[in-house]
Structures are given as structure tokens and as C-alpha cells.
Scaffold this motif. Sequence first.
Motif, PDB file in Angstrom:
ATOM      1  N   PRO A 192      32.533  42.976  52.537  1.00 47.38           N
ATOM      2  CA  PRO A 192      32.097  43.347  51.176  1.00 47.38           C
ATOM      3  C   PRO A 192      30.645  43.833  51.165  1.00 47.38           C
ATOM      4  O   PRO A 192      29.784  43.244  50.518  1.00 47.38           O
ATOM      5  CB  PRO A 192      32.240  42.028  50.406  1.00 47.38           C
ATOM      6  N   SER A 200      34.101  42.603  42.571  1.00 43.27           N
ATOM      7  CA  SER A 200      34.797  41.552  43.319  1.00 43.27           C
ATOM      8  C   SER A 200      35.635  40.698  42.364  1.00 43.27           C
ATOM      9  O   SER A 200      36.798  40.381  42.643  1.00 43.27           O
ATOM     10  CB  SER A 200      33.797  40.653  44.056  1.00 43.27           C
ATOM     11  N   VAL A 220      36.327  38.977  49.696  1.00 46.72           N
ATOM     12  CA  VAL A 220      36.376  39.894  48.559  1.00 46.72           C
ATOM     13  C   VAL A 220      34.937  40.136  48.084  1.00 46.72           C
ATOM     14  O   VAL A 220      34.635  41.118  47.425  1.00 46.72           O
ATOM     15  CB  VAL A 220      37.264  39.327  47.416  1.00 46.72           C
TER      16      VAL A 220
END
Length: 426
Positions: A192, A200, A220
Motif C-alpha cells: 500500500p 483503504s 490494504v
Amino acid sequence: MNVRQDHLTDWLTQARFGMFVHWGLYSLTGGTWKGADTPWVAEWVMRKHKVPVREYEALAGRFNPVKFDARKWAEAAVDAGMKYLVVTSKHHDGFALFHSRASGFNIVDATPFKRDPLAELAEACRDVGLKLGFYYSQDQDWHEPGGSGNNWDFPEKTPEAFAAYLESKVKPQLRELLTNYGDVALIWFDTPYTIKPEQSQELKAFVHSLQPRCLVSGRVGNGAGDYGSLGDNQLPDYPLEGPWEGLGTMNESWGYKPSDTHYRSADELLNTLCGLVSKNANYLLNVGPTGEGNFPPEAVSRLRRIGRWMRVNGEAIYGAGPTPTPTCFRPLWGFTTTKKEAVYLSVFKTFGDKLELYGLRNAVRRATVLGHDGLELSVRQEHRPEMDYHKLVVCLPPWARTPYVIKLETDGPVSANAKSYASADF
Ligand code: JFZ
């Protein structure tokens, strides 16, 4: 990171051990591009050699892994004692390993193979009782102008283009993955690097809106995950507030790389598994199949040996909690895991004919070696109340071959001293 701790993550802590599969167009290259090696990880071949999108796409014309057998992969995972399987549905190269309407750069539409391996894996996993999760690279996508990572074809990167990429590729593909393949246990997002906190959160909510029971990995980004993800091949020093997952490779690369022969032994991999569970983390162990669809023989032999060990010692792993004491026994003999009224000592090396465990407050009713239930080991316990000092000495069986597991049955719920001990003080 605020990980979720409710009934939806129970299966994950129960499972403890899963298989990671990195498979895609890069598997065809084995990490080599026009004769040049890709340092470390083969699946980064496109970025390391700045391969133009049009040139990389040509790999698809050669991707025809006719030896792929979903059932064989799933059975190899089950035989190794693994309870879930996570496969790369789309890695950083942007290639979808499933039939996608959202992007033509997918295995059914762009390769001579024309089959959908994720559909075949979903069926095979259901048949053998494995949970199935999908790795999905949501941030880096070297095939798209809006995705991050490819600045040789697309030097102008803007937040607007990234947002458009999330809408036009990421969400539609997640919708496909969460609609067409039955129950999905988790989505394993990754790297990420540029994604914003609200993006997210939005992706997590999007996943839950399609499958409320599907977990979202820590990668994420921005602390939004349902469960935590450790760094690759990392082992934490202290028990984590679960659920967490560690992950690792057998050699050094995730994607198939025949020149990478630095394999860890099966015992080293078991050491990592026991170490992670003793820190309250799962172990996702990677296999990088070849461009033809086979597991490398080095992986197969390790999985078999791990499976033999797990069939005897799985009790110390599945649903086991972390070490009750922060004292680290790794340099002495190994790791400690727990169930409600039992402590498991996974023994990887020994000095002499005894081992010592500090800090356990319970009286031990019985000590045995898993797989040899009838034979009791003799133990001695020392307690100095004025210092809350507890020492347990176990006499080791001369016939046992490391790694093996000693089970200590306690007189009640496991309780231990919260502070770390250095034995020479006493
Ligand atoms: C990432 C990927 O780039 C890699 O190709 C592979 O899929 C792996 C599982 O994940 O690599 C990372 C990402 C994060 C860390 C290390 C490697 N990290 O945080 O330590």
C-alpha cells in the motif's frame, strides 16, 4: 494497527498454517529477461528490467500451463497440514489469473490456455476442505497508467489517475472475484505505497459489502485491515495481539526462479511455523509454480516432510495460543505454544539430556512426547515464592529426534509469570 478480534477471525487463528501461491506471467521467465537476472524476487521481472507494457503483454501469448492441476495443488496443501490457500489473482504486473470482463489482460482472453485457474482452484479447495483467499495488488499495477509502480511507460502519475484506476479496474475485478468464485475467505492486498487512508477504508467496505465474512489483509494499507500482516520472513520478538499472519518463502523468491537455490530445510520452515504460532501469528508459506503449472520438486519434498510432522504434532499448532511467558527459549531449545490446560514445547535442538522452562506457575500433571502418548517424561518443578520464580526441568527422551513436541498437561488454565527470566540469576 487495530485488528479485528471477533468470531469472523476465529477460523484464521484455528487454521494457523496456509499456502501462498505466486503464479502469473512472470513464472514463465523464471526471473530472467533477455538473459539478464532479476535480483531477489522473480515476480518483479517487469519492473526491474523496465519492460514496456506492450513487450510484457507478449508473454501472455506463450502462457499455456497445460500441466496445471488445481486438485493436485489443493491436495499438496492439505497433505502439508495447511488449512487455507491464497493465490495471486493479480500481481503487480496487472495480469489477471482469472476471467475478467474489467480487463482483457487476463488468462482466459489473452492466453492460449483459455482456462480460468481460479475457478478450478475454487472447486478443488471446496472439494478438499481448504479455505480460499485471493492475493490482489490494489496499489501497484504496472500495466495501467493510473496504477502505481510503472514510471517508464507512464511517467505522469496523478492522484486523479490512481482514483480512476481504483474505480475502473480494482473495484470491478474485486466484484468479479467476490461474485464468481463462491465463498472467499480473505483478500490479500499488498504494497500500500500510495493508497490514501480513505481509499483503504473504502476498499475494505467494498469487500465487506460483497462478502461480509471475507477478511481483508493488513496490507490494504493505513491500518484498515481486519488482521495484521508481518514483514516477509519476519518473526516478532513478543506475542502479538492477534490475529496476525507471518509469511515466507522456501527459497528467496516468491515467483518461480530456478536460479534461486537457497532453500531453507523443512526443519527450518517448521521452526518458523512454531516460532510464529508462539507469537500468536499464522504462517503463510509460499510456493512458486513453474510457467507450466507444476510445483518445483524442492517445494514438493518440503511440503511432504512438513505434512508428516504436522500429522503427529498438529495439536501444538492448530488453534494454539502464544507462549504464556515472554522468555525466549529459541537459543536453548525452541518455542512454546498453549491450549487451555496444556503447554507445548517444540524442541528443535537440545543441550544434554534436560531442558528448562521458566515462568510457568502451574503444576504439571503429565509430560509426554506427541506421537508417544504412553510414555511419561519425568519433570521437576522449583518455586521460590518470594521472587515469583518458577522453574521446570524436563528430562529429555534419548530416542526422540528433533524437531519434536513435548506436551505438558497442567493442573488448571495455563498461567505464567509475565516477566522474562535469565536463569543464571538463581
Ligand atoms: C510484496 C510483493 O512486492 C512481493 O512481490 C510478494 O508478493 C510479497 C508477498 O509481497 O513484497 C513485500 C511487501 C512488503 C514487505 C516486504 C515485501 N514488507 O513490508 O516487509
